[in-house]
Design a protein around this motif. Structure first.
Motif, mmCIF file in Angstrom:
data_model
loop_
_atom_site.group_PDB
_atom_site.id
_atom_site.type_symbol
_atom_site.label_atom_id
_atom_site.label_comp_id
_atom_site.label_asym_id
_atom_site.label_seq_id
_atom_site.Cartn_x
_atom_site.Cartn_y
_atom_site.Cartn_z
ATOM 1 N N GLN A 151 0.818 -1.209 0.000
ATOM 2 C CA GLN A 151 0.000 0.000 0.000
ATOM 3 C C GLN A 151 0.856 1.265 0.000
ATOM 4 O OE1 GLN A 151 -3.371 0.172 -0.345
ATOM 5 N NE2 GLN A 151 -2.898 2.337 -0.624
ATOM 6 N N LYS A 152 0.520 2.210 -0.858
ATOM 7 C CA LYS A 152 1.248 3.477 -0.952
ATOM 8 C C LYS A 152 0.487 4.578 -0.215
ATOM 9 C CE LYS A 152 4.291 1.554 -3.646
ATOM 10 N NZ LYS A 152 5.638 1.205 -3.118
ATOM 11 N N TYR A 153 1.234 5.453 0.443
ATOM 12 C CA TYR A 153 0.673 6.606 1.135
ATOM 13 C C TYR A 153 1.335 7.868 0.596
ATOM 14 C CZ TYR A 153 -1.307 3.471 4.672
ATOM 15 O OH TYR A 153 -2.025 2.502 5.325
ATOM 16 N N THR A 154 0.532 8.831 0.177
ATOM 17 C CA THR A 154 1.065 10.101 -0.318
ATOM 18 C C THR A 154 0.292 11.247 0.324
ATOM 19 O OG1 THR A 154 -0.442 10.420 -2.195
ATOM 20 C CG2 THR A 154 1.452 8.942 -2.542
ATOM 21 N N ASP A 155 0.632 12.470 -0.070
ATOM 22 C CA ASP A 155 -0.055 13.646 0.455
ATOM 23 C C ASP A 155 -1.411 13.875 -0.211
ATOM 24 O OD1 ASP A 155 2.017 14.182 2.184
ATOM 25 O OD2 ASP A 155 3.078 15.479 0.776
ATOM 26 N N ALA A 156 -1.807 12.978 -1.113
ATOM 27 C CA ALA A 156 -3.082 13.152 -1.811
ATOM 28 C C ALA A 156 -4.278 12.759 -0.957
ATOM 29 C CB ALA A 156 -3.085 12.330 -3.104
ATOM 30 N N GLY A 157 -4.029 12.120 0.198
ATOM 31 C CA GLY A 157 -5.130 11.749 1.079
ATOM 32 C C GLY A 157 -5.723 12.967 1.760
ATOM 33 N N THR A 158 -7.022 12.919 2.054
ATOM 34 C CA THR A 158 -7.712 14.058 2.673
ATOM 35 C C THR A 158 -8.167 13.775 4.098
ATOM 36 O OG1 THR A 158 -9.937 13.424 1.923
ATOM 37 C CG2 THR A 158 -8.570 14.685 0.381
ATOM 38 N N ALA A 159 -7.976 12.554 4.601
ATOM 39 C CA ALA A 159 -8.468 12.186 5.921
ATOM 40 C C ALA A 159 -7.630 12.835 7.016
ATOM 41 C CB ALA A 159 -8.448 10.668 6.074
ATOM 42 N N GLU A 160 -8.140 12.753 8.252
ATOM 43 C CA GLU A 160 -7.414 13.276 9.416
ATOM 44 C C GLU A 160 -6.023 12.670 9.471
ATOM 45 O OE1 GLU A 160 -6.992 15.908 12.118
ATOM 46 O OE2 GLU A 160 -9.112 15.507 11.702
ATOM 47 N N ARG A 161 -5.044 13.521 9.720
ATOM 48 C CA ARG A 161 -3.649 13.071 9.706
ATOM 49 C C ARG A 161 -2.836 13.926 10.670
ATOM 50 N NH1 ARG A 161 0.055 14.044 4.354
ATOM 51 N NH2 ARG A 161 2.027 13.156 5.084
ATOM 52 N N VAL A 162 -2.004 13.284 11.496
ATOM 53 C CA VAL A 162 -1.129 14.018 12.409
ATOM 54 C C VAL A 162 0.278 13.444 12.308
ATOM 55 C CG1 VAL A 162 -3.003 14.538 14.020
ATOM 56 C CG2 VAL A 162 -1.575 12.527 14.394
ATOM 57 N N VAL A 163 1.269 14.285 12.572
ATOM 58 C CA VAL A 163 2.665 13.856 12.603
ATOM 59 C C VAL A 163 3.299 14.369 13.888
ATOM 60 C CG1 VAL A 163 4.896 13.899 11.456
ATOM 61 C CG2 VAL A 163 2.807 13.901 10.078
ATOM 62 N N LEU A 164 3.829 13.466 14.699
ATOM 63 C CA LEU A 164 4.567 13.832 15.903
ATOM 64 C C LEU A 164 6.055 13.713 15.595
ATOM 65 C CD1 LEU A 164 2.531 11.863 18.629
ATOM 66 C CD2 LEU A 164 2.033 14.105 17.607
ATOM 67 N N ARG A 165 6.836 14.706 16.006
ATOM 68 C CA ARG A 165 8.288 14.688 15.755
ATOM 69 C C ARG A 165 9.041 14.996 17.043
ATOM 70 N NH1 ARG A 165 6.374 17.463 11.150
ATOM 71 N NH2 ARG A 165 6.682 16.311 9.210
ATOM 72 N N PHE A 166 10.120 14.240 17.270
ATOM 73 C CA PHE A 166 10.936 14.435 18.470
ATOM 74 C C PHE A 166 12.251 13.684 18.287
ATOM 75 C CE2 PHE A 166 7.563 11.325 18.906
ATOM 76 C CZ PHE A 166 8.260 10.149 19.107
ATOM 77 N N GLY A 181 -15.416 2.030 15.457
ATOM 78 C CA GLY A 181 -13.964 2.016 15.404
ATOM 79 C C GLY A 181 -13.389 2.941 14.350
ATOM 80 N N MET A 182 -12.296 3.599 14.710
ATOM 81 C CA MET A 182 -11.530 4.421 13.778
ATOM 82 C C MET A 182 -10.216 3.706 13.498
ATOM 83 S SD MET A 182 -12.338 8.014 15.715
ATOM 84 C CE MET A 182 -12.574 7.125 17.277
ATOM 85 N N HIS A 183 -9.989 3.314 12.250
ATOM 86 C CA HIS A 183 -8.803 2.564 11.872
ATOM 87 C C HIS A 183 -7.713 3.561 11.487
ATOM 88 C CE1 HIS A 183 -10.949 -1.463 11.252
ATOM 89 N NE2 HIS A 183 -11.827 -0.621 11.767
ATOM 90 N N ILE A 184 -6.621 3.515 12.235
ATOM 91 C CA ILE A 184 -5.540 4.490 12.082
ATOM 92 C C ILE A 184 -4.275 3.763 11.620
ATOM 93 C CG2 ILE A 184 -4.234 6.340 13.177
ATOM 94 C CD1 ILE A 184 -7.231 6.835 13.300
ATOM 95 N N ALA A 185 -3.776 4.124 10.442
ATOM 96 C CA ALA A 185 -2.501 3.585 9.966
ATOM 97 C C ALA A 185 -1.379 4.456 10.527
ATOM 98 C CB ALA A 185 -2.458 3.590 8.444
#
Length: 324
Positions: free
Chosen positions: A157-172, A243-247
Motif C-alpha cells: 500500500q502506498k501513502y502520499t499527500d493526496a489523502g484528505t483524511a485526518e492526519r497528524v505527525v509527531l516529531r521528536f 472504530g476508527m482505523h488508524i494507519a
C-alpha cells in the motif's frame, strides 16, 4: 518481579498513577511496552543471545487496567524457526488486596536472535511435549500464512499527500531514556509512540477522548537509534460503526541529514468513549480522493484477511454488509 520456567517467563508490574492515560486507565501503549519486555525476556532466555522485536500480532484490549492493579504478563515460546521465536503473551491483572484475576489481552510476538554483527543467528528448536504445547504450536503455524498476507498487503500500500483524511505527525528526538539492552530504542517504546499518535489522530477526528481496542500487524523493519529524529505519522483510513482505523508509520533518521527511513508500521483501531465507559458511535468517514478510496479498500482488505485467521471473525458491520 519475574518467574522463569523453561520456555516461559512471567513479569509482574504494579500499575502506577503515572501509567494512567487520558481514558483514566492504563494506556494501550504502556500495556504494549510491558508485553514487549516480557516477550524479550522469554526470547533471550531461550536463545542465550540478544534478540530484536520483528512483529507483534493482533492484540485486542478488553477490560481496562487501573492504577494500583497488579499486572501479570506471561510470555511462552510456542514455536521456533531457524532464528525466530514465536511467543504467545497473555496480560492479566487483579487488585492486590484481593479479588478475581482478569485477562485483558493476548497476542503473538516474534523475536529474532541476532549476533554481534546484527545478523540473525540460529536458536535452539522448541519441541512441544504436552497436548497444550502442541495446540499452541499448531495455532502459531496456522497464523503464519495469514500474517504473511497481512504484511504483503501492508507493504504494497502506498501513502502520499493526496489523502484528505485526518492526519497528524509527531516529531521528536529518540532520547537516551528510550534505550533497550542492545543500545537501540526499545520496541515497547516505539509501540507507545504509535499509541500516542493514534490517540491524537482519532481524538481530533471525533472530538472525544479515545482509547485503543486493537493493534495489528506491528512490523519492525529496522532498528531505531538513540539520538535520531523520530517522525510518527498517524492517518485515518477507515471507520466502522464505532472504530476508527488508524494507519501509523514510524520513520527515523540522523539529524545531520534529511534522510528518513521507515522503521515500524501498524494499524490501530481506536474508539471513543462517553462518561459511562462504553464505546459510542462516531461519524462515518467518507473517502474523497482516489487515495482515500484506495486506503479505505486497503483497510477493508486487512479486516477480511484477519477474519480468515483461526478463531477470528469479520466485524459485525462487515457481516451485516455481506448479509450474514
Amino acid at each position: 518481579m519475574s518467574e522463569t520456567a523453561g520456555n516461559s517467563v512471567t513479569l509482574r508490574f504494579l500499575a502506577a498513577p503515572m501509567d494512567i492515560g487520558h481514558s483514566g486507565s492504563v494506556d494501550a501503549g504502556t500495556v504494549l511496552e510491558w508485553v514487549d519486555k516480557a516477550a524479550y525476556a522469554a526470547a533471550v532466555g531461550w536463545a542465550k543471545s540478544y534478540c530484536v522485536t520483528a512483529y507483534v500480532g493482533n492484540i485486542h484490549f478488553t477490560d481496562p487496567v487501573n492504577s494500583g492493579d497488579m499486572v501479570e504478563v506471561t510470555s511462552t515460546i510456542v514455536y521456533t524457526g531457524r532464528s525466530s521465536m514465536h511467543i504467545h503473551t497473555v496480560v492479566s491483572s487483579r487488585d492486590p488486596k484481593g479479588g478475581p484475576e482478569t485477562m485483558h489481552s493476548q497476542c503473538m510476538v516474534i523475536f529474532v536472535a541476532v549476533g554481534p554483527d546484527g545478523k540473525p543467528i540460529p536458536v535452539p528448536q522448541f519441541e512441544p511435549s504436552t497436548p497444550e504445547e502442541i495446540e499452541q504450536r499448531d495455532h502459531a503455524l496456522a497464523r503464519i500464512e495469514v500474517r504473511e498476507q497481512i504484511v504483503n498487503a501492508m507493504n504494497a500500500q502506498k501513502y502520499t499527500d493526496a489523502g484528505t483524511a485526518e492526519r497528524v505527525v509527531l516529531r521528536f528526538m529518540a532520547a537516551p531514556t528510550d534505550v533497550n539492552w542492545g543500545g537501540k530504542v526499545h520496541g515497547g517504546i516505539v509501540m507507545k509512540w504509535i499509541d500516542e499518535a493514534a490517540y491524537v489522530c482519532a481524538s481530533r477526528y471525533c472530538g472525544r477522548d479515545t482509547v485503543a481496542v486493537f493493534s495489528g500487524g506491528v512490523r519492525f523493519y529496522r532498528p531505531l537509534l538513540i539520538g535520531h529524529v523520530v517522525e510518527v505519522e498517524a492517518r485515518l483510513v477507515y471507520t466502522g460503526a464505532k472504530g476508527m482505523h488508524i494507519a501509523v508509520h514510524v520513520r527515523s533518521g540522523d539529524p545531520k541529514t534529511r534522510e528518513m527511513n521507515l522503521t515500524t508500521y501498524c494499524l490501530t483501531v481506536m474508539v471513543a468513549r462517553d462518561e459511562t465507559g462504553p464505546a459510542v458511535p462516531i461519524p462515518e468517514w467518507v473517502p474523497v480522493s482516489e487515495e482515500d478510496r484506495k486506503l479505505h479498500a486497503h483497510a477493508r482488505e486487512l479486516l477480511e484477511i484477519r477474519g480468515r485467521a483461526p478463531g477470528n471473525r469479520l466485524p459485525d458491520h462487515l457481516l451485516k454488509a455481506a448479509g450474514n
